[in-house]
Design an enzyme around this catalytic site. Structure first.
Site, PDB file in Angstrom:
ATOM      1  N   CYS A  20       0.822  -1.231   0.000  1.00  0.00           N
ATOM      2  CA  CYS A  20       0.000   0.000   0.000  1.00  0.00           C
ATOM      3  C   CYS A  20       0.847   1.269   0.000  1.00  0.00           C
ATOM      4  CB  CYS A  20      -0.923   0.012   1.202  1.00  0.00           C
ATOM      5  SG  CYS A  20      -1.901  -1.472   1.327  1.00  0.00           S
ATOM      6  N   ASN A  34     -10.093  -0.790   0.289  1.00  0.00           N
ATOM      7  CA  ASN A  34      -8.636  -0.632   0.267  1.00  0.00           C
ATOM      8  C   ASN A  34      -8.097  -1.118  -1.085  1.00  0.00           C
ATOM      9  OD1 ASN A  34      -5.878  -0.918   0.581  1.00  0.00           O
ATOM     10  ND2 ASN A  34      -5.986  -1.997   2.533  1.00  0.00           N
ATOM     11  N   HIS A  55      -3.696   6.787   2.951  1.00  0.00           N
ATOM     12  CA  HIS A  55      -4.038   5.473   2.409  1.00  0.00           C
ATOM     13  C   HIS A  55      -5.407   5.095   2.964  1.00  0.00           C
ATOM     14  CE1 HIS A  55      -4.079   1.467   1.123  1.00  0.00           C
ATOM     15  NE2 HIS A  55      -3.828   0.928   2.304  1.00  0.00           N
TER      16      HIS A  55
HETATM   17  N1  ACO Z   1     -18.001  -9.588   9.560  1.00  0.00           N
HETATM   18  C1  ACO Z   1     -18.366  -9.911  10.802  1.00  0.00           C
HETATM   19  N2  ACO Z   1     -17.489 -10.232  11.766  1.00  0.00           N
HETATM   20  C2  ACO Z   1     -16.189 -10.193  11.437  1.00  0.00           C
HETATM   21  C3  ACO Z   1     -15.744  -9.865  10.151  1.00  0.00           C
HETATM   22  C4  ACO Z   1     -16.708  -9.554   9.192  1.00  0.00           C
HETATM   23  N3  ACO Z   1     -16.386  -9.213   7.935  1.00  0.00           N
HETATM   24  N4  ACO Z   1     -14.391  -9.911  10.139  1.00  0.00           N
HETATM   25  C5  ACO Z   1     -14.002 -10.247  11.367  1.00  0.00           C
HETATM   26  N5  ACO Z   1     -15.097 -10.441  12.168  1.00  0.00           N
HETATM   27  C6  ACO Z   1     -15.126 -10.835  13.554  1.00  0.00           C
HETATM   28  C7  ACO Z   1     -13.882 -11.556  13.968  1.00  0.00           C
HETATM   29  O1  ACO Z   1     -13.990 -12.917  13.639  1.00  0.00           O
HETATM   30  C8  ACO Z   1     -13.897 -11.320  15.460  1.00  0.00           C
HETATM   31  O2  ACO Z   1     -14.770 -12.238  16.038  1.00  0.00           O
HETATM   32  P1  ACO Z   1     -14.367 -12.995  17.402  1.00  0.00           P
HETATM   33  O3  ACO Z   1     -14.163 -11.881  18.408  1.00  0.00           O
HETATM   34  O4  ACO Z   1     -15.548 -13.860  17.662  1.00  0.00           O
HETATM   35  O5  ACO Z   1     -13.116 -13.716  17.078  1.00  0.00           O
HETATM   36  C9  ACO Z   1     -14.516  -9.939  15.608  1.00  0.00           C
HETATM   37  O6  ACO Z   1     -15.164  -9.686  14.355  1.00  0.00           O
HETATM   38  C10 ACO Z   1     -13.524  -8.821  15.870  1.00  0.00           C
HETATM   39  O7  ACO Z   1     -12.417  -8.980  15.029  1.00  0.00           O
HETATM   40  P2  ACO Z   1     -11.206  -7.987  15.085  1.00  0.00           P
HETATM   41  O8  ACO Z   1     -10.153  -8.473  14.140  1.00  0.00           O
HETATM   42  O9  ACO Z   1     -10.849  -7.700  16.495  1.00  0.00           O
HETATM   43  O10 ACO Z   1     -11.906  -6.656  14.491  1.00  0.00           O
HETATM   44  P3  ACO Z   1     -11.257  -5.261  14.321  1.00  0.00           P
HETATM   45  O11 ACO Z   1     -12.117  -4.255  14.952  1.00  0.00           O
HETATM   46  O12 ACO Z   1      -9.791  -5.266  14.635  1.00  0.00           O
HETATM   47  O13 ACO Z   1     -11.351  -5.042  12.728  1.00  0.00           O
HETATM   48  C11 ACO Z   1     -10.082  -5.174  10.719  1.00  0.00           C
HETATM   49  C12 ACO Z   1     -10.760  -5.951  11.834  1.00  0.00           C
HETATM   50  C13 ACO Z   1     -11.111  -4.341  10.003  1.00  0.00           C
HETATM   51  C14 ACO Z   1      -9.444  -6.153   9.739  1.00  0.00           C
HETATM   52  C15 ACO Z   1      -8.984  -4.242  11.308  1.00  0.00           C
HETATM   53  O14 ACO Z   1      -8.169  -4.964  12.164  1.00  0.00           O
HETATM   54  C16 ACO Z   1      -8.155  -3.572  10.279  1.00  0.00           C
HETATM   55  O15 ACO Z   1      -8.609  -2.713   9.543  1.00  0.00           O
HETATM   56  N6  ACO Z   1      -6.828  -3.896  10.241  1.00  0.00           N
HETATM   57  C17 ACO Z   1      -5.908  -3.236   9.345  1.00  0.00           C
HETATM   58  C18 ACO Z   1      -6.053  -3.752   7.960  1.00  0.00           C
HETATM   59  C19 ACO Z   1      -5.192  -2.901   7.046  1.00  0.00           C
HETATM   60  O16 ACO Z   1      -5.140  -1.720   7.225  1.00  0.00           O
HETATM   61  N7  ACO Z   1      -4.515  -3.482   6.092  1.00  0.00           N
HETATM   62  C20 ACO Z   1      -3.699  -2.557   5.300  1.00  0.00           C
HETATM   63  C21 ACO Z   1      -2.731  -3.099   4.545  1.00  0.00           C
HETATM   64  S1  ACO Z   1      -3.416  -3.926   3.161  1.00  0.00           S
HETATM   65  C22 ACO Z   1      -2.162  -4.148   2.039  1.00  0.00           C
HETATM   66  O17 ACO Z   1      -1.048  -3.770   2.256  1.00  0.00           O
HETATM   67  C23 ACO Z   1      -2.526  -4.891   0.762  1.00  0.00           C
END
Ligand code: ACO
Length: 338
Positions: A117, A287, A257
């Site tokens: 990214c 993203n 980003h």
């Molecule tokens: N729908 C419903 N529930 C979900 C989903 C979904 N799509 N995805 C995850 N959950 C659940 C998980 O299973 C978890 O359940 P559990 O507690 O029973 O295990 C719960 O939701 C919470 O999951 P978390 O991972 O704690 O959720 P969080 O608030 O951290 O959000 C997310 C997850 C959106 C992925 C976040 O961590 C994020 O944005 N991370 C950064 C990603 C990023 O920026 N990547 C950039 C680089 S990409 C590149 O370089 C190509």
């Protein structure tokens, strides 16, 4: 002009987004998720998906043609083409060479750059060095991704996040004191495991991938990447402002980003900017990795939000782990040959 330092900036931008829209409602039918979860946790409502027969070079070409036309730079005059992508058409030749041929930019050196990214900012900074030192006059930098092709559509943790698209910039000499005022690039390979596509390289060739192993899709430790992203966005924006000698109060727009609205909000607070000074489009595109920043920039410029003389902070982070930032004094006025 060899060895004479000059100011370098973005002469024009362009973008391409595939037609197909995949909404959160569509995703509700594919995996166990909800529009409410996706919107509150990420800020994303829909994303674009490339056609099956559409590859990164096709999208890059469309964005590049737009940028070149706006810059009034003929493809034959390009000296350099850098395509920032983690989803090239194929391992080799580079997507940049494919785009070079389709554009007819036969004078240009061409290569791909892999910084996930952060790729567009890495690419812009490389291009700027060549132009600043007088070796080249015009460079084309494209951030393009076909992430839908490497997304695991059964994994709700990742499939709701990504989208496809391309953003291009023609980079060249601008009036003194305008354009890129500073760059900050960084990497931390200790986090390499947090965001990866494991199969297909020399460690695990495609021929050795077990059927059904899902190693040929994106894997991400979302929570860890999230924490890193907040830190990286904040420290990179701070560092790049110091290097440019610009205070937070002088910043007109943040172009971050587009990974997660909560990450963007944290960077916005850090800079003390009101929400209307932050360019956000991830609600419509998700993203798009290296394409996110140039597409956001192109939209904001074409809508007339970003204007001549505005001070911008561009900042991104991504797999690698990598990060990049730049302060730009926006001017698309090309400086003529002295
Ligand atoms: N729908 C419903 N529930 C979900 C989903 C979904 N799509 N995805 C995850 N959950 C659940 C998980 O299973 C978890 O359940 P559990 O507690 O029973 O295990 C719960 O939701 C919470 O999951 P978390 O991972 O704690 O959720 P969080 O608030 O951290 O959000 C997310 C997850 C959106 C992925 C976040 O961590 C994020 O944005 N991370 C950064 C990603 C990023 O920026 N990547 C950039 C680089 S990409 C590149 O370089 C190509």
């Amino acid at each position: 002009m060899v060895n004479e330092k000059r100011s370098v900036g973005i002469l024009a931008t362009g973008r391409y987004l595939p037609e197909k829209v995949l909404t959160n409602a569509d995703l509700e039918k594919m995996v166990d998720t909800s529009d409410e979860w996706i919107v509150t946790r990420t800020g994303i409502s829909e994303r674009r998906i490339a056609r099956e027969d559409e590859a990164s070079s096709d999208m890059a070409l469309a964005a590049a043609r737009q940028a070149l036309e706006k810059a009034k730079v003929a493809p034959e005059d390009l000296d350099l083409i850098i395509i920032a992508t983690v989803t090239p058409d194929m391992f080799f030749p580079s997507t940049a060479c494919i785009v070079q041929e389709k554009l007819g930019a036969m004078k240009a050196a061409a290569f791909d750059l892999s910084a996930a990214c952060s790729g567009f900012l890495y690419g812009a900074s490389v291009a700027a060095q060549f132009i600043q030192n007088g070796m080249y006059r015009y460079a084309l930098v494209v951030g393009v991704e076909s992430l839908s092709k490497i997304t695991d559509w059964t994994d709700r943790n990742t499939c709701v996040l990504f989208g496809d698209g391309a953003g291009a910039a023609v980079i060249g000499p601008v009036e003194d004191g305008m354009g890129f005022l500073s760059f900050e690039l960084g990497a931390d390979g200790r986090g390499a495991e947090l965001l990866k596509l494991e199969a297909g390289g020399s460690r695990k060739p495609v021929s050795k991938v077990e059927p059904g192993s899902r190693e040929n899709y994106i894997h991400m430790a979302g929570g860890e990447v999230f924490k890193f992203a907040v830190r990286a966005m904040n420290s990179a924006s701070d560092a790049v402002l110091v290097k440019a000698g610009i205070s937070k109060e002088e910043v007109d727009f943040l172009v971050p980003h587009q990974a997660n609205l909560r990450i963007i909000d944290s960077a916005t607070k850090r800079l003390g900017l009101p929400d209307d000074k932050v360019i956000v489009n991830l609600n419509r595109y998700g993203n798009m990795s290296s394409a996110s920043i140039p597409v956001a920039l192109d939209e904001a410029v074409s809508e007339g939000r970003i204007k001549e003389g505005d001070t911008l902070v561009l900042v991104g982070f991504g797999g690698g782990l990598t990060w990049g930032a730049s302060v730009v004094k926006w001017s698309t006025k090309e400086k003529g040959n002295d």
